[in-house]
Design an enzyme around this catalytic site. Structure first.
Site, PDB file in Angstrom:
ATOM      1  N   VAL A 151       0.851  -1.197   0.000  1.00  0.00           N
ATOM      2  CA  VAL A 151       0.000   0.000   0.000  1.00  0.00           C
ATOM      3  C   VAL A 151       0.888   1.250   0.000  1.00  0.00           C
ATOM      4  CG1 VAL A 151      -1.780   1.287   1.231  1.00  0.00           C
ATOM      5  CG2 VAL A 151      -1.859  -1.222   1.216  1.00  0.00           C
ATOM      6  N   ASP A 170      11.323   2.712   6.002  1.00  0.00           N
ATOM      7  CA  ASP A 170      10.942   1.296   6.129  1.00  0.00           C
ATOM      8  C   ASP A 170      12.228   0.513   6.334  1.00  0.00           C
ATOM      9  OD1 ASP A 170      10.219  -1.386   5.741  1.00  0.00           O
ATOM     10  OD2 ASP A 170       8.555  -0.825   4.436  1.00  0.00           O
ATOM     11  N   ALA A 230      -3.796   2.395   7.963  1.00  0.00           N
ATOM     12  CA  ALA A 230      -3.159   1.078   8.171  1.00  0.00           C
ATOM     13  C   ALA A 230      -3.902   0.307   9.253  1.00  0.00           C
ATOM     14  CB  ALA A 230      -1.700   1.261   8.526  1.00  0.00           C
ATOM     15  N   ARG A 231      -3.605   0.588  10.490  1.00  0.00           N
ATOM     16  CA  ARG A 231      -4.271  -0.094  11.593  1.00  0.00           C
ATOM     17  C   ARG A 231      -4.399   0.851  12.771  1.00  0.00           C
ATOM     18  NH1 ARG A 231      -6.272  -3.011   8.761  1.00  0.00           N
ATOM     19  NH2 ARG A 231      -6.446  -5.260   8.778  1.00  0.00           N
ATOM     20  N   ASP A 255      -8.893   6.013   9.069  1.00  0.00           N
ATOM     21  CA  ASP A 255      -9.846   5.011   8.582  1.00  0.00           C
ATOM     22  C   ASP A 255      -9.971   3.847   9.557  1.00  0.00           C
ATOM     23  OD1 ASP A 255     -11.491   3.633   6.622  1.00  0.00           O
ATOM     24  OD2 ASP A 255      -9.751   2.382   6.152  1.00  0.00           O
ATOM     25  N   GLU A 260     -12.977  -1.363  16.985  1.00  0.00           N
ATOM     26  CA  GLU A 260     -13.914  -1.240  15.860  1.00  0.00           C
ATOM     27  C   GLU A 260     -15.153  -2.079  16.137  1.00  0.00           C
ATOM     28  OE1 GLU A 260     -11.862  -2.040  12.170  1.00  0.00           O
ATOM     29  OE2 GLU A 260     -10.533  -0.338  12.430  1.00  0.00           O
ATOM     30  N   HIS A 281     -13.273   2.160   8.588  1.00  0.00           N
ATOM     31  CA  HIS A 281     -12.463   1.083   8.005  1.00  0.00           C
ATOM     32  C   HIS A 281     -12.967   0.725   6.595  1.00  0.00           C
ATOM     33  CE1 HIS A 281      -9.689  -2.488   9.189  1.00  0.00           C
ATOM     34  NE2 HIS A 281      -9.526  -2.165   7.913  1.00  0.00           N
ATOM     35  N   ALA A 284     -10.573  -0.962   2.205  1.00  0.00           N
ATOM     36  CA  ALA A 284     -10.651  -2.082   1.260  1.00  0.00           C
ATOM     37  C   ALA A 284     -12.059  -2.230   0.690  1.00  0.00           C
ATOM     38  CB  ALA A 284     -10.262  -3.370   1.974  1.00  0.00           C
TER      39      ALA A 284
HETATM   40  N1  NAD Z   1      -7.703   0.412   5.756  1.00  0.00           N
HETATM   41  C1  NAD Z   1      -7.835  -0.709   5.118  1.00  0.00           C
HETATM   42  O1  NAD Z   1      -8.922  -1.160   4.798  1.00  0.00           O
HETATM   43  C2  NAD Z   1      -6.600  -1.462   4.734  1.00  0.00           C
HETATM   44  C3  NAD Z   1      -6.531  -2.160   3.526  1.00  0.00           C
HETATM   45  C4  NAD Z   1      -5.351  -2.833   3.207  1.00  0.00           C
HETATM   46  C5  NAD Z   1      -4.290  -2.815   4.081  1.00  0.00           C
HETATM   47  N2  NAD Z   1      -4.430  -2.183   5.259  1.00  0.00           N
HETATM   48  C6  NAD Z   1      -3.325  -2.151   6.210  1.00  0.00           C
HETATM   49  O2  NAD Z   1      -2.284  -1.362   5.642  1.00  0.00           O
HETATM   50  C7  NAD Z   1      -1.048  -1.783   6.171  1.00  0.00           C
HETATM   51  C8  NAD Z   1      -0.089  -2.038   5.018  1.00  0.00           C
HETATM   52  O3  NAD Z   1      -0.563  -3.099   4.231  1.00  0.00           O
HETATM   53  P1  NAD Z   1       0.356  -3.671   3.050  1.00  0.00           P
HETATM   54  O4  NAD Z   1      -0.483  -4.609   2.282  1.00  0.00           O
HETATM   55  O5  NAD Z   1       1.043  -2.552   2.364  1.00  0.00           O
HETATM   56  O6  NAD Z   1       1.410  -4.482   3.904  1.00  0.00           O
HETATM   57  P2  NAD Z   1       2.906  -4.811   3.476  1.00  0.00           P
HETATM   58  O7  NAD Z   1       3.324  -5.918   4.358  1.00  0.00           O
HETATM   59  O8  NAD Z   1       3.000  -4.969   2.019  1.00  0.00           O
HETATM   60  O9  NAD Z   1       3.709  -3.497   3.880  1.00  0.00           O
HETATM   61  C9  NAD Z   1       3.990  -3.138   5.203  1.00  0.00           C
HETATM   62  C10 NAD Z   1       5.353  -2.470   5.206  1.00  0.00           C
HETATM   63  O10 NAD Z   1       5.578  -1.925   6.498  1.00  0.00           O
HETATM   64  C11 NAD Z   1       6.965  -2.089   6.751  1.00  0.00           C
HETATM   65  N3  NAD Z   1       7.223  -1.968   8.181  1.00  0.00           N
HETATM   66  C12 NAD Z   1       7.048  -2.900   9.149  1.00  0.00           C
HETATM   67  N4  NAD Z   1       7.410  -2.382  10.341  1.00  0.00           N
HETATM   68  C13 NAD Z   1       7.813  -1.118  10.104  1.00  0.00           C
HETATM   69  C14 NAD Z   1       8.301  -0.084  10.940  1.00  0.00           C
HETATM   70  N5  NAD Z   1       8.448  -0.244  12.258  1.00  0.00           N
HETATM   71  N6  NAD Z   1       8.618   1.109  10.369  1.00  0.00           N
HETATM   72  C15 NAD Z   1       8.485   1.291   9.035  1.00  0.00           C
HETATM   73  N7  NAD Z   1       8.042   0.337   8.199  1.00  0.00           N
HETATM   74  C16 NAD Z   1       7.705  -0.842   8.726  1.00  0.00           C
HETATM   75  C17 NAD Z   1       7.265  -3.455   6.200  1.00  0.00           C
HETATM   76  O11 NAD Z   1       8.651  -3.600   5.979  1.00  0.00           O
HETATM   77  C18 NAD Z   1       6.478  -3.444   4.907  1.00  0.00           C
HETATM   78  O12 NAD Z   1       7.255  -2.989   3.823  1.00  0.00           O
HETATM   79  C19 NAD Z   1      -1.357  -3.002   7.021  1.00  0.00           C
HETATM   80  O13 NAD Z   1      -1.518  -2.600   8.356  1.00  0.00           O
HETATM   81  C20 NAD Z   1      -2.694  -3.467   6.490  1.00  0.00           C
HETATM   82  O14 NAD Z   1      -3.406  -4.210   7.435  1.00  0.00           O
HETATM   83  C21 NAD Z   1      -5.532  -1.488   5.598  1.00  0.00           C
HETATM   84  O1  2HG Z   2     -12.252  -4.859   5.207  1.00  0.00           O
HETATM   85  C1  2HG Z   2     -11.571  -5.599   5.903  1.00  0.00           C
HETATM   86  O2  2HG Z   2     -11.916  -6.676   6.331  1.00  0.00           O
HETATM   87  C2  2HG Z   2     -10.160  -5.147   6.274  1.00  0.00           C
HETATM   88  C3  2HG Z   2      -9.452  -4.631   5.111  1.00  0.00           C
HETATM   89  C4  2HG Z   2      -8.029  -4.349   5.377  1.00  0.00           C
HETATM   90  O3  2HG Z   2      -7.824  -3.632   6.529  1.00  0.00           O
HETATM   91  C5  2HG Z   2      -7.182  -5.581   5.372  1.00  0.00           C
HETATM   92  O4  2HG Z   2      -6.551  -5.861   6.373  1.00  0.00           O
HETATM   93  O5  2HG Z   2      -7.131  -6.249   4.342  1.00  0.00           O
END
Ligand code: NAD
Ligand code: 2HG
Length: 542
Positions: A151, A170, A230-231, A255, A260, A281, A284
């Site tokens: 992301v 990162d 993110a979270r 978000d 939640e 949230h 996605a």
């Molecule tokens: N809001 C939503 O609906 C939604 C949707 C998709 C993903 N997400 C969240 O977004 C986040 C990223 O998802 P993603 O698919 O890109 O994951 P990903 O694993 O591809 O990327 C996460 C990155 O964070 C880096 N990282 C880990 N610890 C770190 C730190 N202390 N400092 C800096 N970087 C660090 C990792 O090296 C990795 O490159 C996750 O928390 C995921 O759950 C949320």
């Molecule tokens: O909509 C969901 O279930 C969470 C989406 C997103 O945060 C994920 O972790 O993929």
């Protein structure tokens, strides 16, 4: 296979499962924890999104549970470690919603910068105000992306398209990734000190929980814009509220929430802030992402049913898919060697060593090691051991596991050596290789051998002297046991001989005893190789 779906998962994806006659699927949304605990015992698979917490209680109650399938990327709602200890596979859908999450981040950022949500509410109330909703441009701003994964990488690209200078932090990515994305890799503190916009895209874990708190807000410029898609919990919610109220943070967008749906007074107060754009949230929540993740997890469940390798299991070590076809025979070899070797051990195992020689050593051999460990432990513990829980069970049993690799070999282009050490330092050494893709054992202890383990075998050592083979053949003949092949290893003429016989049927214990007496064998054992389909790694094809 009975599957329970406990969150809204796109029906287009689930259709793949529904149409499979092996699947019985119940969609049960909105279950309370008590209701889930009552229900879960009937199911082998649970499909969830972020709305269901799959904790120890759920895993304990899920007596038949084989898989937790998370339709999304984040697995922070699943106790993966505990699932692993129970041998439950956890799969996710890591790619399907990446783009949606990145686009949502941009949507929130632009909404915040251009006061879209507050201006929208004002106009709908019948007001016509413009000056209070004067916004800020992205162009020319310095934006910091924390977590340059799937992301974060897409957000960085989009920020660049809006003519931001992008810094990223990162610690776990190669500098090349930042270079390829055209962003400058800096430290966390440099992000806090230098950025006008900060957006977090890390997973939530012990390291990132509360990653942005009072100290970090203290380092930030006044007027910073901050986002969390993110979270919940990666940015401390109490310090976020305090800094929004003080005006240090000009604008923010969130978000995701530590709770939640959010219920605490703190979260309610945070959500009510005018300078904060909020969504429940939704990162996605696009039709595209929901279909993608539903299809992805459904395919994983089908892979499981079809005994095919799983693509997105988070708690099984496995080879890259592209490598899988080349590696499958080695998994098979390891599995065969372990099924054979464990029968030679009559004490508790204290140490297992796996050594890989030749071209195989160029690759990450962990999946082969873990496959071997699962094969060994399955024979020594009651619990079902698979690739998910093998390492953990070895650790719990105090079994030391060693893996070594060397690209050098002598006679074979690839060789795997397994050493099992038991109480009192008793060692069993077995080396195996592949011959035209078929597992062959080429060394037992210090004897050169060459055989393919068969369903029924008899292994023995005795003092090498004339007439022994004849005696064995006669006894077998008297009991109408047919010898299919024989392999003999000797250290020296008239020294000790090691013999392995492949036979067409099992050798009863009385016959073993008779042969032992006749040959004065120092060791004799009837061996049996499993013929049932192996379910341990779902990769070796055994
Ligand atoms: N809001 C939503 O609906 C939604 C949707 C998709 C993903 N997400 C969240 O977004 C986040 C990223 O998802 P993603 O698919 O890109 O994951 P990903 O694993 O591809 O990327 C996460 C990155 O964070 C880096 N990282 C880990 N610890 C770190 C730190 N202390 N400092 C800096 N970087 C660090 C990792 O090296 C990795 O490159 C996750 O928390 C995921 O759950 C949320
Ligand atoms: O909509 C969901 O279930 C969470 C989406 C997103 O945060 C994920 O972790 O993929």
């Amino acid at each position: 296979m009975k599957i329970i779906v406990t969150d809204e998962v796109a029906s287009e994806g689930l259709a793949l499962l529904k149409q499979d006659p092996r699947v019985e699927m119940d969609v049960r949304l909105g279950l309370s924890k008590e209701e889930l605990l009552k229900a879960i015992g009937d199911y082998e698979v649970i499909i969830t999104r972020s709305g269901t917490t799959v904790d120890r209680d759920v895993l304990d109650a899920g007596k038949k549970l084989k898989m937790v399938a998370r339709a999304g990327v984040g697995i922070d709602n699943v106790d993966v470690e505990y699932a692993s200890s129970r041998g439950v596979i956890v799969v996710n859908a890591p790619f399907g919603n990446t783009n949606s999450a990145a686009e949502h981040t941009m949507a929130l950022l632009l909404s915040a910068c251009r006061n879209v949500t507050v201006a929208n509410a004002s106009l709908k109330k019948g007001e016509w105000k413009r000056a209070p909703f004067t916004g800020v441009e992205l162009k020319g701003k310095t934006a910091g992306v924390i977590g340059l994964g799937k992301v974060g990488g897409r957000v960085a690209t989009r920020l660049k398209a809006f003519e931001c200078e992008v810094l990223a932090c990162d610690p776990y990515i190669a500098a090349k990734r930042a270079h390829d994305l055209g962003v400058k890799l800096v430290t966390h503190d440099e992000i806090y000190k230098n950025c006008d916009i900060i957006t977090v895209h890390t997973p939530l874990n012990d390291e990132t929980m509360g990653m942005i708190g009072d100290r970090e807000f203290g380092l930030m410029k006044s007027g910073v814009i901050i986002l969390n898609v993110a979270r919940g919990g990666v940015i401390g919610e109490a310090p976020l509220l305090a800094n929004l109220k003080s005006g240090k943070i000009a604008l923010a967008a969130v978000d995701v929430w530590s709770e939640e749906p959010p219920k605490t007074d703190l979260l309610k107060e945070l959500i009510s802030q005018d300078k904060l754009v909020v969504t429940p949230h939704l990162g996605a929540n696009t039709f595209e992402a929901q279909v993608n993740v539903a299809v992805d997890v459904s395919k994983e469940v089908l892979n499981y049913l079809d005994e095919q390798p799983l693509e997105n299991a988070v708690n099984i070590p496995r080879f890259d898919l592209a490598l899988m076809d080349q590696m499958r025979p080695f998994l098979n070899l390891m599995s065969t060697m372990c099924d054979f070797g464990i029968q030679l051990v009559d004490t508790n195992i204290s140490k297992v060593s796996f050594s890989f020689f030749g071209s195989i050593a160029h690759y990450d051999c962990t999946p082969i090691t873990v496959c071997g460990l699962a094969a060994l432990l399955n024979k020594v513990v009651e619990q079902d051991v698979n690739m998910v829980n093998a390492s953990l069970i070895a650790e719990q049993m105090g079994i030391a596991v060693e893996e070594s690799k060397s690209t050098q070999t002598d006679a074979f282009s690839n060789l795997i050596t397994l050493v099992l050490e038991g109480e009192g330092g008793k060692r069993r050494l077995i080396s195996g290789t592949l011959f035209e893709g078929i597992p062959r054992i080429v060394r037992l202890r210090d004897y050169t051998m060459d055989f393919t383990p068969e369903e029924h075998m008899l292994l023995m050592h005795y003092a090498d002297r004339p007439g022994m083979i004849g005696k064995i053949g006669t006894i077998m003949g008297q009991h109408e046991i047919n010898i299919a092949s024989m392999n003999l290893g000797r250290s020296e003429k008239k020294g000790e001989a090691m013999v392995i016989l492949s036979i067409d049927s099992a050798v009863p214990p009385v016959v073993v005893e008779e042969i032992k007496k006749a040959t004065e064998a120092t060791f004799i054992k009837a061996l049996h190789m499993p013929t049932a389909k192996c379910n341990r790694c779902r990769s070796c094809g055994n």
